[in-house]
Design an enzyme around this catalytic site. Structure first.
Site, PDB file in Angstrom:
ATOM      1  N   HIS A 169     -21.204 -33.260  -4.959  1.00  0.00           N
ATOM      2  CA  HIS A 169     -20.656 -33.350  -3.592  1.00  0.00           C
ATOM      3  C   HIS A 169     -21.642 -34.076  -2.693  1.00  0.00           C
ATOM      4  O   HIS A 169     -22.848 -33.861  -2.779  1.00  0.00           O
ATOM      5  CB  HIS A 169     -20.421 -31.946  -3.021  1.00  0.00           C
ATOM      6  CG  HIS A 169     -19.164 -31.316  -3.522  1.00  0.00           C
ATOM      7  ND1 HIS A 169     -18.586 -30.227  -2.921  1.00  0.00           N
ATOM      8  CD2 HIS A 169     -18.367 -31.629  -4.565  1.00  0.00           C
ATOM      9  CE1 HIS A 169     -17.480 -29.901  -3.581  1.00  0.00           C
ATOM     10  NE2 HIS A 169     -17.347 -30.724  -4.583  1.00  0.00           N
ATOM     11  N   TYR A 224     -30.029 -28.402   3.596  1.00  0.00           N
ATOM     12  CA  TYR A 224     -28.955 -27.994   2.692  1.00  0.00           C
ATOM     13  C   TYR A 224     -29.129 -28.598   1.297  1.00  0.00           C
ATOM     14  O   TYR A 224     -28.984 -27.911   0.289  1.00  0.00           O
ATOM     15  CB  TYR A 224     -27.586 -28.379   3.278  1.00  0.00           C
ATOM     16  CG  TYR A 224     -26.443 -27.669   2.607  1.00  0.00           C
ATOM     17  CD1 TYR A 224     -26.004 -26.423   3.054  1.00  0.00           C
ATOM     18  CD2 TYR A 224     -25.815 -28.219   1.492  1.00  0.00           C
ATOM     19  CE1 TYR A 224     -24.978 -25.748   2.428  1.00  0.00           C
ATOM     20  CE2 TYR A 224     -24.782 -27.555   0.841  1.00  0.00           C
ATOM     21  CZ  TYR A 224     -24.366 -26.318   1.318  1.00  0.00           C
ATOM     22  OH  TYR A 224     -23.353 -25.647   0.680  1.00  0.00           O
TER      23      TYR A 224
HETATM   24  C1  PHB Z   1     -20.271 -20.464  -3.934  1.00  0.00           C
HETATM   25  O1  PHB Z   1     -19.582 -21.405  -4.345  1.00  0.00           O
HETATM   26  O2  PHB Z   1     -20.303 -19.383  -4.528  1.00  0.00           O
HETATM   27  C2  PHB Z   1     -21.060 -20.605  -2.676  1.00  0.00           C
HETATM   28  C3  PHB Z   1     -21.087 -21.831  -2.042  1.00  0.00           C
HETATM   29  C4  PHB Z   1     -21.817 -21.978  -0.878  1.00  0.00           C
HETATM   30  C5  PHB Z   1     -22.501 -20.910  -0.352  1.00  0.00           C
HETATM   31  C6  PHB Z   1     -22.490 -19.682  -1.001  1.00  0.00           C
HETATM   32  C7  PHB Z   1     -21.752 -19.520  -2.167  1.00  0.00           C
HETATM   33  O3  PHB Z   1     -23.193 -21.066   0.794  1.00  0.00           O
END
Ligand code: PHB
Ligand code: APR
Length: 403
Positions: A76, A386
């Site tokens: 992504h 991030y």
């Molecule tokens: C997940 O896909 O489990 C997931 C994605 C983003 C997050 C936390 C969990 O911030």
């Protein structure tokens, strides 16, 4: 009577931290034994988060478990922030030097690591019991455990405490540690649903009824979360109530959230927690054994992998050259990155969740969210955190000298 076994590194816990460490050490010719108190099927069935920073994906690739991740993981380049009835895209890769994330379940990572370890014929024992650590202030520490009713003493040069938040390693050295923590008055109700994801990219939604997150595991499986009360009981959430609440919180004109059969469900508490230092004598803590982040920033697994890459470097140096410079610096090197992720996760959590009934809090959040989608500087800061900062990040332009 216990039977003595020797190895170079004893690793307690077969989660992402322990397993990745064992692979990094094996690649450098260092022997280790991994001890796990649960069964293989239990460990492989546990549903956890699913966002890998590019750096994490690269570490997994470097230890030879990248093949399925590349085939089934989904790269992504952006995420969405939704608030005040609008959805905005944050172009992560454009803002963070082309770096991206891979959506691939932690459960799958763990399966790949276990398979690699066992296929290589290297020691990994499941369902061990009565695990305890000894003599960690000496140069011959050991781990005692039972396996199939027999007692063992694993004598080694160093112990890696990778046994998660509820393990035995951190309590064994608690008297030498300081801890910092924050509890949140809410939790996440998470589901895995048999339905094509309605959004190609993750959606983090701020809503007056509470936070919601749309994620995915594959082109046919959606992973969705709802903010709920800290003491919420799963029995109070029928399928209809879960979907209804999700529909309300992520609703957007001209877009529909598709529903499907719920395959898994669970409630996850939210906590921030840091231990300092992350080592005492010859015991080194890594991953959730040393720190916890709330899941909003998707950092838990990435921090665990970051810790063990630093630990592996220190252990390899120590066991091959007898220099303990890297090991002595282990905790300090990890903690810089850990605190950054703690702050980022705390900030994402407090910006996106309903914090209480004070309308002032909501206005602060909305202003911050508007700023994030209108200022490139603000969005870049979110993006670089991030996708993950390098293990040793620092800003040479900001240094004006040191004492
Ligand atoms: C997940 O896909 O489990 C997931 C994605 C983003 C997050 C936390 C969990 O911030
Ligand atoms: N003896 C042996 N193993 C133990 C013991 C013990 N006494 N106590 C716990 N364990 C095992 C657990 O069963 C688990 O398999 O240690 C392992 C720790 O793994 P994780 O909890 O997955 O922790 P870690 O490897 O640090 O990975 C961190 O996992 O919890 C998520 O969100 C978190 O993504 C983060 C990641």
């Amino acid at each position: 009577m216990s039977r003595a076994i020797r190895t170079q590194v004893a690793i307690v816990g077969a989660g992402p931290a322990g397993l990745t460490l064992s692979c990094l050490l094996a690649k450098a010719g260092i022997e280790s034994v991994v001890l796990e108190n649960r069964s293989r099927s239990y460990v492989e069935a546990r549903i956890r988060a699913g966002v890998l920073e590019q750096g994490t994906a690269e570490v997994l690739e470097s230890v030879g478990v990248g093949e399925r991740m590349h085939r089934e993981g989904i790269v992504h380049h952006g995420i969405h922030l939704q608030f005040a009835g609008e959805r905005h895209r944050v172009p992560l890769s454009e803002l963070a030097d082309g770096r991206s994330i891979v959506v691939y379940g932690q459960t799958e990572v763990v399966k790949d690591l276990i398979k690699a370890r066992l296929d290589a014929g290297l020691p990994l024992r499941f369902e061990v019991a009565d695990v305890s650590v000894h003599d960690i202030e000496t140069d011959r520490p050991s781990v005692r455990f039972s396996d199939d009713g027999e007692r063992f003493e694993l004598v080694c040069e160093a112990i890696a405490g990778c046994d998660g938040f509820h393990g035995i390693c951190r309590p064994a050295i608690a008297a030498n540690l300081d801890t910092f923590s924050r509890e949140y008055p809410f939790a996440w109700l998470g589901i895995l649903a048999d339905v094509e994801p309605s959004s190609d990219e993750l959606v983090y939604a701020h809503h007056e009824r509470g936070f919601a997150l749309l994620s995915l595991r594959s082109p046919q499986r959606s992973r969705l979360y709802l903010q709920c009360g800290a003491d919420e009981r799963l029995e109070n959430w029928s399928d209809a109530r879960i979907w209804d609440e999700l529909q309300r919180r992520v609703a957007l004109e001209g877009w529909t959230l598709e529903e499907g059969a719920i395959l898994e469900r669970g409630i996850t508490g939210m906590r921030s927690f840091v231990t300092t230092p992350m080592q005492h004598g010859r015991l080194f803590l890594a991953g959730d054994a040393a720190h916890i982040v709330p899941p909003t920033g998707a950092k838990g697994l990435n921090l665990a992998v970051g810790d063990v890459t630093i630990l592996a470097d220190g252990l390899i140096e120590f066991l091959t050259t007898k220099s303990d410079v890297g090991l002595a610096d282990y905790s300090a090197r990890c903690l810089r990155r850990v605190w950054r992720a703690e702050q980022f996760s705390y900030w994402m959590t407090s910006t996106l969740h309903r914090l209480g009934d004070d309308p002032f809090d909501e206005q602060m959040q909305l202003s911050q969210l508007r700023y994030l989608v209108s200022s490139e500087a603000a969005a870049r800061s979110l993006a670089e955190n991030y996708v993950g900062l390098p293990v040793d990040h620092f800003a040479p332009w900001a240094a004006v000298g040191s004492a």
